[in-house]
Structures are given as structure tokens and as C-alpha cells.
Design a protein around this motif. Structure first.
Motif, PDB file in Angstrom:
ATOM      1  N   THR A   1      36.325  35.874  30.689  1.00  0.00           N
ATOM      2  CA  THR A   1      34.991  36.274  31.151  1.00  0.00           C
ATOM      3  C   THR A   1      35.039  37.498  32.066  1.00  0.00           C
ATOM      4  O   THR A   1      34.008  38.099  32.330  1.00  0.00           O
ATOM      5  CB  THR A   1      34.310  35.122  31.911  1.00  0.00           C
ATOM      6  OG1 THR A   1      35.141  34.726  33.010  1.00  0.00           O
ATOM      7  CG2 THR A   1      34.071  33.945  30.997  1.00  0.00           C
ATOM      8  N   GLY A   2      36.201  37.842  32.567  1.00  0.00           N
ATOM      9  CA  GLY A   2      36.353  39.104  33.279  1.00  0.00           C
ATOM     10  C   GLY A   2      36.040  39.094  34.759  1.00  0.00           C
ATOM     11  O   GLY A   2      35.921  40.160  35.366  1.00  0.00           O
ATOM     12  N   THR A   3      35.930  37.928  35.406  1.00  0.00           N
ATOM     13  CA  THR A   3      35.712  37.937  36.852  1.00  0.00           C
ATOM     14  C   THR A   3      37.042  38.206  37.571  1.00  0.00           C
ATOM     15  O   THR A   3      38.122  37.971  37.023  1.00  0.00           O
ATOM     16  CB  THR A   3      35.145  36.599  37.351  1.00  0.00           C
ATOM     17  OG1 THR A   3      36.162  35.593  37.268  1.00  0.00           O
ATOM     18  CG2 THR A   3      33.932  36.175  36.528  1.00  0.00           C
ATOM     19  N   LEU A   4      36.936  38.673  38.820  1.00  0.00           N
ATOM     20  CA  LEU A   4      38.165  38.952  39.579  1.00  0.00           C
ATOM     21  C   LEU A   4      38.914  37.674  39.920  1.00  0.00           C
ATOM     22  O   LEU A   4      40.139  37.680  40.038  1.00  0.00           O
ATOM     23  CB  LEU A   4      37.828  39.729  40.849  1.00  0.00           C
ATOM     24  CG  LEU A   4      37.826  41.254  40.703  1.00  0.00           C
ATOM     25  CD1 LEU A   4      37.428  41.926  42.000  1.00  0.00           C
ATOM     26  CD2 LEU A   4      39.192  41.760  40.256  1.00  0.00           C
ATOM     27  N   ASP A   5      38.204  36.568  40.113  1.00  0.00           N
ATOM     28  CA  ASP A   5      38.901  35.301  40.359  1.00  0.00           C
ATOM     29  C   ASP A   5      39.692  34.881  39.122  1.00  0.00           C
ATOM     30  O   ASP A   5      40.781  34.316  39.231  1.00  0.00           O
ATOM     31  CB  ASP A   5      37.895  34.209  40.736  1.00  0.00           C
ATOM     32  CG  ASP A   5      37.339  34.402  42.131  1.00  0.00           C
ATOM     33  OD1 ASP A   5      37.923  35.189  42.899  1.00  0.00           O
ATOM     34  OD2 ASP A   5      36.324  33.771  42.462  1.00  0.00           O
ATOM     35  N   GLU A   6      39.139  35.154  37.952  1.00  0.00           N
ATOM     36  CA  GLU A   6      39.867  34.868  36.717  1.00  0.00           C
ATOM     37  C   GLU A   6      41.118  35.735  36.623  1.00  0.00           C
ATOM     38  O   GLU A   6      42.193  35.257  36.228  1.00  0.00           O
ATOM     39  CB  GLU A   6      38.962  35.124  35.518  1.00  0.00           C
ATOM     40  CG  GLU A   6      39.596  34.795  34.175  1.00  0.00           C
ATOM     41  CD  GLU A   6      38.653  35.111  33.034  1.00  0.00           C
ATOM     42  OE1 GLU A   6      38.013  34.171  32.535  1.00  0.00           O
ATOM     43  OE2 GLU A   6      38.545  36.286  32.662  1.00  0.00           O
ATOM     44  N   PHE A   7      40.988  37.011  37.006  1.00  0.00           N
ATOM     45  CA  PHE A   7      42.147  37.910  37.037  1.00  0.00           C
ATOM     46  C   PHE A   7      43.230  37.339  37.953  1.00  0.00           C
ATOM     47  O   PHE A   7      44.415  37.322  37.599  1.00  0.00           O
ATOM     48  CB  PHE A   7      41.709  39.291  37.526  1.00  0.00           C
ATOM     49  CG  PHE A   7      42.842  40.183  37.944  1.00  0.00           C
ATOM     50  CD1 PHE A   7      43.581  40.891  37.013  1.00  0.00           C
ATOM     51  CD2 PHE A   7      43.167  40.319  39.293  1.00  0.00           C
ATOM     52  CE1 PHE A   7      44.631  41.719  37.409  1.00  0.00           C
ATOM     53  CE2 PHE A   7      44.216  41.138  39.695  1.00  0.00           C
ATOM     54  CZ  PHE A   7      44.950  41.840  38.747  1.00  0.00           C
ATOM     55  N   ALA A   8      42.828  36.863  39.156  1.00  0.00           N
ATOM     56  CA  ALA A   8      43.795  36.314  40.099  1.00  0.00           C
ATOM     57  C   ALA A   8      44.484  35.083  39.523  1.00  0.00           C
ATOM     58  O   ALA A   8      45.695  34.897  39.671  1.00  0.00           O
ATOM     59  CB  ALA A   8      43.109  35.976  41.423  1.00  0.00           C
ATOM     60  N   ALA A   9      43.707  34.233  38.854  1.00  0.00           N
ATOM     61  CA  ALA A   9      44.291  33.038  38.235  1.00  0.00           C
ATOM     62  C   ALA A   9      45.274  33.419  37.131  1.00  0.00           C
ATOM     63  O   ALA A   9      46.343  32.809  36.985  1.00  0.00           O
ATOM     64  CB  ALA A   9      43.179  32.144  37.678  1.00  0.00           C
ATOM     65  N   ASP A  10      44.920  34.448  36.349  1.00  0.00           N
ATOM     66  CA  ASP A  10      45.824  34.924  35.296  1.00  0.00           C
ATOM     67  C   ASP A  10      47.145  35.413  35.879  1.00  0.00           C
ATOM     68  O   ASP A  10      48.220  35.171  35.319  1.00  0.00           O
ATOM     69  CB  ASP A  10      45.173  36.070  34.516  1.00  0.00           C
ATOM     70  CG  ASP A  10      44.145  35.591  33.505  1.00  0.00           C
ATOM     71  OD1 ASP A  10      44.062  34.372  33.273  1.00  0.00           O
ATOM     72  OD2 ASP A  10      43.420  36.444  32.954  1.00  0.00           O
ATOM     73  N   MET A  11      47.072  36.126  37.021  1.00  0.00           N
ATOM     74  CA  MET A  11      48.284  36.643  37.647  1.00  0.00           C
ATOM     75  C   MET A  11      49.238  35.502  38.003  1.00  0.00           C
ATOM     76  O   MET A  11      50.463  35.634  37.874  1.00  0.00           O
ATOM     77  CB  MET A  11      47.939  37.441  38.907  1.00  0.00           C
ATOM     78  CG  MET A  11      47.222  38.762  38.670  1.00  0.00           C
ATOM     79  SD  MET A  11      48.182  39.945  37.686  1.00  0.00           S
ATOM     80  CE  MET A  11      47.345  39.784  36.098  1.00  0.00           C
ATOM     81  N   ALA A  12      48.670  34.381  38.463  1.00  0.00           N
ATOM     82  CA  ALA A  12      49.507  33.215  38.760  1.00  0.00           C
ATOM     83  C   ALA A  12      50.052  32.608  37.471  1.00  0.00           C
ATOM     84  O   ALA A  12      51.237  32.237  37.385  1.00  0.00           O
ATOM     85  CB  ALA A  12      48.704  32.182  39.541  1.00  0.00           C
ATOM     86  N   LEU A  13      49.201  32.532  36.449  1.00  0.00           N
ATOM     87  CA  LEU A  13      49.607  31.902  35.186  1.00  0.00           C
ATOM     88  C   LEU A  13      50.722  32.676  34.491  1.00  0.00           C
ATOM     89  O   LEU A  13      51.551  32.085  33.779  1.00  0.00           O
ATOM     90  CB  LEU A  13      48.380  31.773  34.268  1.00  0.00           C
ATOM     91  CG  LEU A  13      48.480  30.841  33.063  1.00  0.00           C
ATOM     92  CD1 LEU A  13      48.903  29.443  33.491  1.00  0.00           C
ATOM     93  CD2 LEU A  13      47.144  30.788  32.332  1.00  0.00           C
TER      94      LEU A  13
END
Length: 610
Positions: A267-279
Motif C-alpha cells: 500500500t506504500g505507507t512509510l510504516d509499511e516501508f519500515a516493516a519491510d526493512m525489518a522483514l
């Protein structure tokens, strides 16, 4: 014999003079943490004159001081150092939007955000250049009332097609990069920030010129240049531990299997980006060749003497692994991550990824990579304490955590001459804990006495919180009447804007709109607040977030207000149309869709079929 008598007499006279010295402050009988050597020094008294540590003696020795702080054996450490902050996050009025100008009234916010929690020194890694006259004055005139501030000017990027955000500065060529460094050095800037959109030729030219000017350089290295190449070019200070994943994760090769493995919807939110970085770290851990690459990268960083900042609480917030929420973007204000596709499965996956990242961080530390704190968020002081808790949970010894939070930051930023340790001649920036984190790491959150420049810092309730409390207790009409009755306004326009967003966060929609209108009426003609009193995109995002939380009625109120103040915003009309359609009001939905097409004829998503 006569010479010996004279020497003894001199010693006695010196001792008597030393004994009779009257210091400004004595912190008696404390347990001092020696951050340079990770040693604990028991039963010490620290003596301060003006803003400097003048002596450290045994607690049993007598001393005189104008003010005495009884330590009673409590732990005394140097003030925390945050090596990655952004003033533009603190003063934001929208996502990636900050005021065009600031003045000295903004400085108090630094104390409320940082000193209150024990952070006495911060480095701002990229802010709008028009602020530099003000912020350089803050850097050059430290005060016991504010944290020490070091600025870096704008974050340097190479030229690109898209419009740069306010705190980025485009470098058009290597020669342009050298010119910018000389310009900053002449102004008194001591730190330089390289951003991930900087190309290698410009980066190398900047590094060479910065070395000539004896400037300290840090880099967020993730896209255009590899971390390995940056190290070979002489860069040692790196930003954000999560960027290591991007230096072994090949997007062209690994992105598709990554998305498939975790069944991701984007969905492109910055929180999603942060979660992806951890994943990414979980994916790397399960992929032997990538795991070997990151181990080799850590070994090389250790050999090169590299340092890297943490920024772990932002990722922990996105994965649900912290009790204090922070994000890279401030709006909408929130206490939970904004990830529309955040299923229980995704939460479990990303939490596992965050733990994998913390394991790699601990491995990096064990290999000799110098870790330092860099919070990179709006509420950095409190976030720093959460980062220390995360390090403890990951198995870092307490001595190492305290060194990371103090000495490592000072050493990486080349400011150990004054900061980072408790030594004679260093600045008296200190934190005295009521309860020791050596006993329990949760004591990082316990009460503490913060001493900045030899002066005890006494926290005050922020102007923003005072206004919010006034509204909650007396109603918005009464609060506005009180505000209008004051000749000298207690909040500047940016602070008043945040009051509105704080009210939105707690669901007080009409109260928030009243504050936004007050802000617009009072500050619209003042030069220092020439930016819109709130941003169109931020309000739309607030509405979208309310829809995400199931508060559709409240979201519609925000959309209506956004259309009212931005009547030519196709995005505001489209959000209104979609919400009217969702509630079954087809007539109003069609009206707004027609307006969208009028304003943006190429917007195919606005075509409505009955």
C-alpha cells in the motif's frame, strides 16, 4: 633536605587551596560510569564550575560548593547523544513539509523533546537551508537551557527529476559538491550528511573536500552507491542499521520471491516501508548466500573502523515490538502503525524479522562495528530510551549500551573534546538516575535528574500540551477566547497547527477544525509562517487514516473541511466522493467526481459508473 622541605610545604599549600575551593555544584557520593573504558567508579563526588567538570574526587574527601546534589550512591552517566535527528521532523506541518522560516521561539521545543529524557547533544542530519542562520546561532551559542545542537545543512543528493523535499540539497556535479562543502565550512558547519540519492562521482568529490576542511561526514547509503564502495572512498559513518539489508538484498533478483514468500500486499505507507526493512532480515537469515554476504559485510565494516546508527525504534514501532510508537513521518499523528494490510500473519512475520535484525545488530557489535544511537523521528528523546531497552532485550551488556549511547556517538562525531564522558575539563552534561539500569533495564524509564552545562534542567509542560489540556478541560470555545485575550501568544503557528492534529488524534474533529481556523486567521499575514497553516496532503491523510480506523463519519468532516480551504484540490474532492459513495450518497459522490474530472481531466480513477 631544604629542597625536600620546600616540596612538602608546596604540596601542603596546594592541598589546602584545593580543599578550600568553592565550586558551583557538587554531586556527592555517586557511582560514575566511565564511558571511555566501560568501568564503574564507586563513591565519587563530581565538582562543577560554570558549565565544566572541574574535579572528580573520592566521596570521602571534603569539598565546598554553592549547590550540593546528594547522589546517595546513584548512577551518574554522561548525557545521551543522538547522532541522527531532523529539526524538520520536530517542526513539521505536513509530511515532508516544514515552515519556510523559523526563529528562536522554536528552540524551546528541543528541550521539551530531548533534555527532558536525558539527551543533551543532538546532530541534525539535514534541514532546510533557509533555517541555517538561526540554527547555526544555536550551534555556536550553547546554553544550559537547551541541548547542544550540531547541524549539517541540507542532506546532499544528486540532481533528479522529482522536486526535492525541503531538507534536501541537489548537487549538480562533483565541482558543485566541492563548492557546497566550502560554502558550509565557511559558515561554520562541522557535519555533512550524504543521502542515498547521491551518485558516486559527487560523493567522492564531497568526501575529498570535506577531508580538506576537517569536516565530519555521515551517509545514508542504500541505493545509488554500495556501502562497500562508500567505505573504499573513505566514508566511515553510516546511517540506519536497516540499510545493511539493502546492501545485500538485490531488488531485481529478490523482490519477487520476497513478496511471494510472505504473501505481501503493498500500500506504500512509510510504516509499511519500515516493516519491510525489518522483514528483509528474516529473508536474509533464511537465504544462506545472503546471510554469508551480510556476515562478510560486517567483517569489512569492522576492519574499516566503520560506525553505524541504530534507528531501531521506528522499525520496532512498525512491527509491534515497542511500547512507544514513533515513525519516519509525523502525520497523521498516531500511536499504532498505519499499514492498511496489517494482518495478524504480517505482524508475526515482521516481528520475527525485527528480532532477526536485532540479532544481526548484536553480531555487528560483537565483531567490532561501532554502534551509536540515531533515532530519526519526531520524539527522539523518548525514542532513545526505547532504543536502549531494545538493545538490552537483544543481549547487549549494560556497559556496552551506555557506551553506545554516549561515548560512541561523541567519538563518531569528533566531539569527544567536550562531550561523551565524565572527565575533568569536559562539559557538565550529566544524567543522574533515581534507579539504576544496571539493576533492571526498565529503569531507563525511571525518574532522572538531567544536568546540562552545570545546571539542573527542570522540565516544563509544553505549550502544545497546555493548550490541549485547556481545550479538554474547558472546551475549545473557552480556550480560543483565552488565547485571543493574550497580547503575547504562547504558541507559534506551527505549534498551534500541532494542537489541531493532537485533537484529531484523540477523535475531537470539530475542536481540531476550530483550532485550524484560529491558526489561519491569526498567523496568515506573518512572514515567518508563510507556509499554509496546514497542508492539504496531511489533512487528506488524516481523513484516510480515520477511514482506516473505521471512523468514517469523522473522516467525512475532515474531507469537507479540506474541500472548504482547498477548493481546487482534486485529491480532496476525490476523497469526499469515495466516502460519499461508500455511505450510499450517490448524488453527492457524483458532484465531487465531476469536480475531480474538471480539475484533473486525466484522472481515470474519477470516472463513476452508476
Amino acid at each position: 633536605m631544604k629542597k625536600l622541605v620546600l616540596i612538602l610545604l608546596g604540596i601542603l599549600v596546594f592541598s589546602a587551596c584545593k580543599k578550600d575551593t568553592n565550586y558551583d555544584v557538587a554531586i556527592r557520593n555517586v557511582t560514575v560510569f566511565d564511558s571511555k573504558h566501560k568501568k564503574i567508579l564507586h563513591k565519587k563526588t563530581v565538582l562543577i564550575n560554570k558549565d565544566t567538570i572541574a574535579a572528580i574526587i573520592n566521596a570521602s574527601q571534603k569539598s565546598k560548593a554553592t549547590r550540593v546534589i546528594e547522589g546517595n550512591g546513584r548512577l551518574l552517566i554522561p548525557g545521551f547523544i543522538d547522532t541522527h535527528t531532523h529539526l524538520c521532523q520536530l517542526y513539521a506541518i505536513g509530511d515532508d513539509v516544514a515552515p519556510e522560516f523559523i526563529d528562536d521561539s522554536y528552540r524551546k521545543r528541543l528541550s521539551e523533546t530531548y533534555l527532558k529524557f536525558g539527551t543533551t547533544t543532538i546532530v541534525s542530519m539535514g534541514d532546510p537551508e533557509p533555517w541555517m542562520d538561526v540554527t547555526l546561532n544555536w550551534q555556536q551559542n550553547p546554553s544550559p537551557d537547551y541541548p547542544n545542537l550540531f547541524i549539517s545543512g541540507g542532506a546532499l543528493i544528486s540532481d533528479e527529476e522529482r522536486e526535492p523535499v525541503q531538507h534536501h540539497v541537489e548537487i549538480m556535479s562533483p565541482e558543485d559538491g566541492k563548492k557546497k562543502i566550502r560554502e558550509y565550512a565557511e559558515l561554520g558547519v562541522k557535519h555533512i550528511k550524504l543521502y542515498s540519492r547521491l551518485r558516486e562521482p559527487e560523493m567522492k568529490a564531497i568526501l575529498r573536500e570535506a577531508k580538506k576542511e576537517h569536516m565530519n561526514v555521515s551517509g545514508h547509503i542504500q541505493y545509488r552507491v554500495s556501502l562497500q564502495d562508500a567505505m573504499d572512498s573513505g566514508l566511515k559513518n553510516f546511517e540506519h542499521f536497516f540499510t545493511l539489508a539493502a546492501n545485500v538484498f538485490n531488488y531485481e533478483k529478490h523482490w519477487e520471491p520476497f513478496v511471494k514468500k510472505y504473501k505481501l500486499e503493498r500500500t506504500g505507507t512509510l510504516d509499511e516501508f519500515a516493516a519491510d526493512m525489518a522483514l528483509f532480515f528474516d529473508y536474509i537469515k533464511d537465504t544462506p548466500e545472503l546471510n554469508a554476504e551480510i556476515e562478510a559485510l560486517l567483517d569489512r565494516m569492522a576492519r574499516k573502523g566503520a560506525t553505524i546508527s541504530t534507528t531501531v525504534n521506528v522499525l520496532a514501532s512498525a512491527t509491534g515490538d515497542t511500547d512507544f510508537y514513533t515513525s519516519f513521518n509525523s502525520f497523521p499523528l498516531r500511536d499504532t502503525p498505519y499499514i492498511p494490510t496489517n494482518t495478524n500473519r504480517f505482524k508475526k512475520q515482521t516481528s520475527k524479522g525485527f528480532n532477526a535484525m536485532m540479532e544481526v545488530l548484536k553480531t555487528a557489535h560483537d565483531k567490532g562495528v561501532k554502534i551509536r544511537i540515531g533515532t530519526d523521528c519526531k520524539y527522539g528523546g523518548r525514542a532513545l530510551l526505547s532504543e536502549l531497552l531494545q538493545l538490552s532485550k537483544a543481549g547487549f551488556p549494560m556497559e556496552d549500551i551506555l557506551q553506545i549511547a554516549t561515548w560512541n556517538g561523541a567519538k563518531a562525531m569528533n566531539i569527544t573534546g567536550e562531550y561523551g564522558s565524565i572527565e575533568i575539563g569536559k562539559k557538565a552534561d550529566l544524567v543522574l538516575f533515581d534507579k539504576s539500569p544496571f539493576t533492571n533495564h526498565e529503569n531507563f524509564l525511571s525518574d532522572k535528574t538531567v544536568i546540562k552545562g552545570g545546571k539542573v534542567y527542570v522540565p516544563e509542560e509544553s505549550n502544545i500540551q497546555q493548550m490541549v489540556t485547556n481545550i479538554n478541560e474547558n472546551g475549545v470555545t473557552s480556550a480560543i477566547q483565552w488565547y485571543n485575550s493574550l497580547e503575547e501568544k504562547p504558541l507559534n503557528g506551527i505549534e498551534l497547527n500541532e494542537v489541531g492534529h493532537q485533537l484529531l488524534k484523540s477523535g475531537k474533529i470539530q475542536e481540531a477544525i476550530s483550532i485550524f481556523k484560529l491558526n489561519a486567521a491569526f498567523f496568515q499575514n506573518r512572514k515567518i509562517y508563510t507556509t499554509h497553516h496546514m497542508m492539504e496532503e496531511s489533512l487528506i491523510n488524516e481523513g484516510n487514516y480515520l477511514v482506516y480506523k473505521g471512523m468514517n463519519k469523522e473522516a467525512m468532516e475532515i474531507y469537507k473541511y479540506t474541500v472548504e480551504i482547498f477548493p481546487n484540490s482534486s485529491e480532496a474532492h476525490q476523497s469526499s466522493a469515495e466516502e460519499y459513495l461508500a455511505e450510499g450518497n450517490k448524488e453527492l459522490a457524483i458532484q465531487h467526481y465531476k469536480k475531480v474530472i474538471e480539475l484533473d481531466p486525466e484522472n481515470n480513477s474519477a470516472v463513476y459508473t452508476n
